[in-house]
Design an enzyme around this catalytic site. Structure first.
Site, mmCIF file in Angstrom:
data_model
loop_
_atom_site.group_PDB
_atom_site.id
_atom_site.type_symbol
_atom_site.label_atom_id
_atom_site.label_comp_id
_atom_site.label_asym_id
_atom_site.label_seq_id
_atom_site.Cartn_x
_atom_site.Cartn_y
_atom_site.Cartn_z
ATOM 1 N N LYS A 158 -10.808 8.105 6.936
ATOM 2 C CA LYS A 158 -11.492 7.128 7.885
ATOM 3 C C LYS A 158 -11.725 7.580 9.061
ATOM 4 C CE LYS A 158 -10.650 2.445 9.750
ATOM 5 N NZ LYS A 158 -9.831 1.042 9.585
ATOM 6 N N CYS A 188 -12.598 0.210 5.527
ATOM 7 C CA CYS A 188 -12.650 -1.223 6.314
ATOM 8 C C CYS A 188 -13.635 -0.838 7.334
ATOM 9 C CB CYS A 188 -11.110 -0.886 6.985
ATOM 10 S SG CYS A 188 -10.739 -2.281 7.865
ATOM 11 N N GLU A 216 -7.323 -0.004 1.353
ATOM 12 C CA GLU A 216 -6.706 0.832 2.373
ATOM 13 C C GLU A 216 -5.203 0.552 2.749
ATOM 14 O OE1 GLU A 216 -7.683 0.838 7.304
ATOM 15 O OE2 GLU A 216 -7.911 -0.969 6.251
#
Length: 550
Positions: free
Chosen positions: A372, A423, A315
C-alpha cells in the site's frame, strides 16, 4: 413613549441588518451542505448540477456591488466560499467520525474523540481554504465577460482539485458526486479522468449562475429605464447554453457507455471473493485471529470447490507478518487445492512494516506482492512527524511504524499483470491510470472499511466504480465487512455483498488491454483549460490596454 418606540425600531433594524449581512453566509453554507448530500448515504447526485449556483451568484453580485458608486453594502466573498467548502466536505466526509471510539486500538475514549474531530475538522477546513482561493479568482474577474469567468472558474477549480489530489488527503472530488448513480456522465472520465466530470459540473453551474445574474441585471435595467425587455425573460443565452451543454455531455457519455464490451473466452478469469466479517476490535486479538483463519480458510476451500481460478481476500485479512504466513491454515489450503490466492497481510521492511497484498501461486509460494503506497494520515502514519509526532504520541499510545510502498509498483500475477489497490488508494485515479498504462489487465481492490458506518464503504465502492470506468477494466473488490463486489468496465455492479456479513462469491471477469484516452495521456484537460483560459484573459487584457492607449 415615542423614544421607546424609536429605540425598539432601531434595535429591530439592527437585527435586520445583522441578518441581512449573515444571509449570504447562510445561503452558501446551505448550498454546500446540499452538495454534500449528493453522495452516500443520501445519494442525491442530481443536486451537484445546481448546488454551486448560489455561491457563484453571491460572489459575482458581491463583486459588482463593490464597484458601484456609491458602493452598495455587500459581504466579502471569502467567508461564503469558506463556509460552502466546509458544508460540502464536512457532510460528504462525516463518515470519518465513525472511527471513534478507537478503544480497540488502545486509545482512551477522550483522546479518540479529539483525534477524530481533528481529522474531520482539518479536512473540512482545508476544503474551505481551497474554495476561498477559487472565490478570490472569480472576484478578480469582476468586469470581465461572463464566458471568461466560466472558463477560468472551471479551469481553476480543476487545477485546485489536481493540486489537492497530489497530496495525502484526498477523497471528495466533485466528480464522485455522480457515482454510482450517473454512470453515463462518469464515462467522460475515459477522456481525461475525473476532472472531466468535475469540469462539466462546474461549467454547468457557472452557466446557470451567470444566466441568473444576467436575468437580474436585465430586470434592474428595465426598472431604471422603464423600457420593457419581456422577450429577454424567456430567452436567456446562458441558461440555454447550460441546458445544451448538459444534454451534449450526457450524449457523449451515453455513446461511450453504449459501446459493447468484448468478452473473449480465453481472457476470462473466474475470481472468488471472501468477506470474512471480522470486526476490527477483535481482529488483533487471539480470538479474532482464530476466526480470521477459520473464515478465510473455509471461504477459500468453498470457492476452490466451485472451480474458481483465484481467490481475493481483504486488506489485512490475516493480521500477521509475511514470515508467519507460511504456517497458516489458509496457505496450507492453497497448497492442497492449487488455486491462486491474493492474501492481505503485513510485509516487512527493516524495523517497519507495510500493508501488503501477496500473490500465492498454485504451489503456495509467494510470487509477487503489492505494498500500500497511499497511507491514511494519522490512522496509518503521522504527517510532519518531526512537528506533530510529540503531540500525537501524547494523544495516543499507538506506535507509527508503517511505511508506504513504492509509487511505481508493478503487480504481476499468474494470469498476467494486474492493477492493484489497497483501501484508501481507490480515491487516487493516477494510481490506477499508471498501472493500466503499464499493462494492467484487470483490477484487484483489497480493503478494510470496518471502522466506519455503511456510508463510507458505499462511497468507497463508488470510487472503485469510477476507476473501473476510467481505465476500462473489470474490477474485483474484497472487503472485510462490506461492501465487496464485482464491477464491469462500464461501472455496472455485477454483484455487491451485504454489510457486516460473512460472504463468499465468485464471478467471471475478463482481462483487457484497451487504453482509454485518459490511460494514454493522463489528465490533459486541466492544463488545456488553464492555458486556454489564461491565454484568453491575457488577450482581452492586452486588447483593453491597447484601446486605452489609442
Amino acid at each position: 413613549m415615542q423614544k421607546k418606540q424609536n429605540k425598539k425600531q432601531g434595535a429591530q433594524g439592527r437585527q435586520g441588518e445583522r441578518f441581512i449581512s449573515l444571509l449570504p453566509c447562510l445561503i452558501a453554507l446551505t448550498s454546500g451542505i446540499l452538495m454534500g448530500l449528493t453522495v452516500a448515504p443520501v445519494g442525491a447526485w442530481f443536486l451537484a448540477w445546481i448546488a454551486l449556483v448560489p455561491l457563484w451568484v453571491l460572489i459575482v453580485t458581491s463583486a459588482k456591488r463593490k464597484n458601484q458608486s456609491p458602493p452598495a453594502p455587500s459581504s466579502p466573498s471569502a467567508p461564503p466560499a469558506f463556509l460552502w467548502g466546509i458544508g460540502y466536505h464536512s457532510v460528504a466526509l462525516f463518515w470519518i467520525t465513525g472511527i471513534h471510539p478507537m478503544t480497540w486500538l488502545g486509545v482512551p475514549w477522550l483522546p479518540s474523540l479529539l483525534i477524530t474531530l481533528f481529522c474531520w475538522g482539518f479536512i473540512s477546513v482545508l476544503g474551505g481554504v481551497f474554495l476561498s482561493i477559487w472565490a478570490a479568482v472569480i472576484v478578480r474577474l469582476n468586469g470581465q465577460k461572463p464566458w471568461l469567468r466560466i472558463l477560468i472558474g472551471t479551469a481553476v477549480w480543476c487545477g485546485l482539485e489536481s493540486l489537492w489530489s497530489a497530496g495525502p488527503l484526498w477523497w471528495s472530488s466533485l466528480a464522485y458526486t455522480q457515482s454510482p448513480h450517473n454512470l453515463v456522465i462518469l464515462h467522460l472520465g475515459q477522456l481525461s479522468g475525473p476532472n472531466t466530470v468535475t469540469a462539466a459540473i462546474v461549467a454547468v453551474n457557472g452557466l446557470i449562475a451567470e444566466g441568473w445574474t444576467n436575468h437580474r441585471d436585465a430586470e434592474s435595467a428595465e426598472r431604471i429605464s422603464s423600457v420593457s425587455s419581456a422577450p429577454l425573460r424567456f430567452v436567456n443565452k446562458y441558461l440555454v447554453t447550460a441546458t445544451g451543454l448538459l444534454i451534449t455531455l450526457h450524449l457523449i457519455g451515453f455513446i461511450l457507455y453504449s459501446r459493447p464490451i468484448a468478452q473473449v473466452p480465453e481472457a476470462a478469469l473466474k475470481v472468488g471473493i471472501v468477506q470474512g466479517n471480522i470486526p476490527n476490535r477483535l481482529l488483533r486479538s487471539s480470538e479474532g485471529f482464530r476466526r480470521a483463519q477459520e473464515n478465510y480458510t473455509n471461504g477459500y476451500l468453498t470457492l476452490a470447490d466451485q472451480g474458481v481460478d483465484a481467490v481475493l481476500t481483504p486488506e489485512g485479512a490475516l493480521p500477521i507478518f509475511q514470515r508467519n504466513l507460511m504456517e497458516t491454515a489458509l496457505v496450507a489450503a492453497v497448497k492442497e487445492k492449487g488455486v491462486v490466492a491474493w492474501i492481505g497481510a503485513f510485509g516487512e521492511r527493516g524495523d517497519s512494516y507495510t500493508i501488503t497484498l501477496f500473490t500465492f501461486n498454485r504451489k503456495g509460494e509467494i510470487v509477487s506482492r503489492y505494498d500500500k503506497s497511499k497511507l491514511v494520515p494519522l490512522g496509518e502514519y503521522i504527517p510532519f512527524e518531526g512537528i506533530l509526532g510529540g503531540i500525537i504520541q501524547r494523544l495516543s499510545p499507538l506506535e507509527a511504524h508503517q511505511v508506504p510502498g513504492s509509487a511505481n509498483q508493478i503487480f504481476d500475477t499468474p494470469f498476467g499483470r494486474a492493477i492493484a489497490s489497497i483501501c484508501y488508494e481507490s480515491a487516487f485515479p493516477e494510481q490506477f491510470r499508471r498501472q493500466a498504462a503499464a499493462g494492467g489487465q484487470f483490477i484487484v481492490s483489497s480493503s478494510n472499511d470496518a471502522h466506519y458506518t455503511a456510508s463510507m464503504p458505499f462511497q468507497h465502492h463508488a470510487q472503485d466504480i469510477m476507476r473501473a470506468i476510467e481505465t476500462d477494466r473489470w474490477s474485483a473488490r474484497a472487503t472485510n465487512t462490506g461492501y465487496s463486489g464485482f464491477i464491469d468496465p462500464h461501472g455496472r455492479t455485477l454483484w455487491i455483498s451485504g454489510y457486516n456479513t460473512y460472504e463468499t462469491h465468485a464471478e467471471t471477469i475478463y482481462r483487457r488491454q484497451t487504453q482509454t484516452l485518459y490511460v494514454r495521456w493522463g489528465d490533459w484537460l486541466t492544463p488545456l483549460l488553464l492555458i486556454s483560459s489564461g491565454g484568453a484573459w491575457l488577450l482581452i487584457k492586452l486588447g483593453h490596454t491597447k484601446k486605452i492607449s489609442d
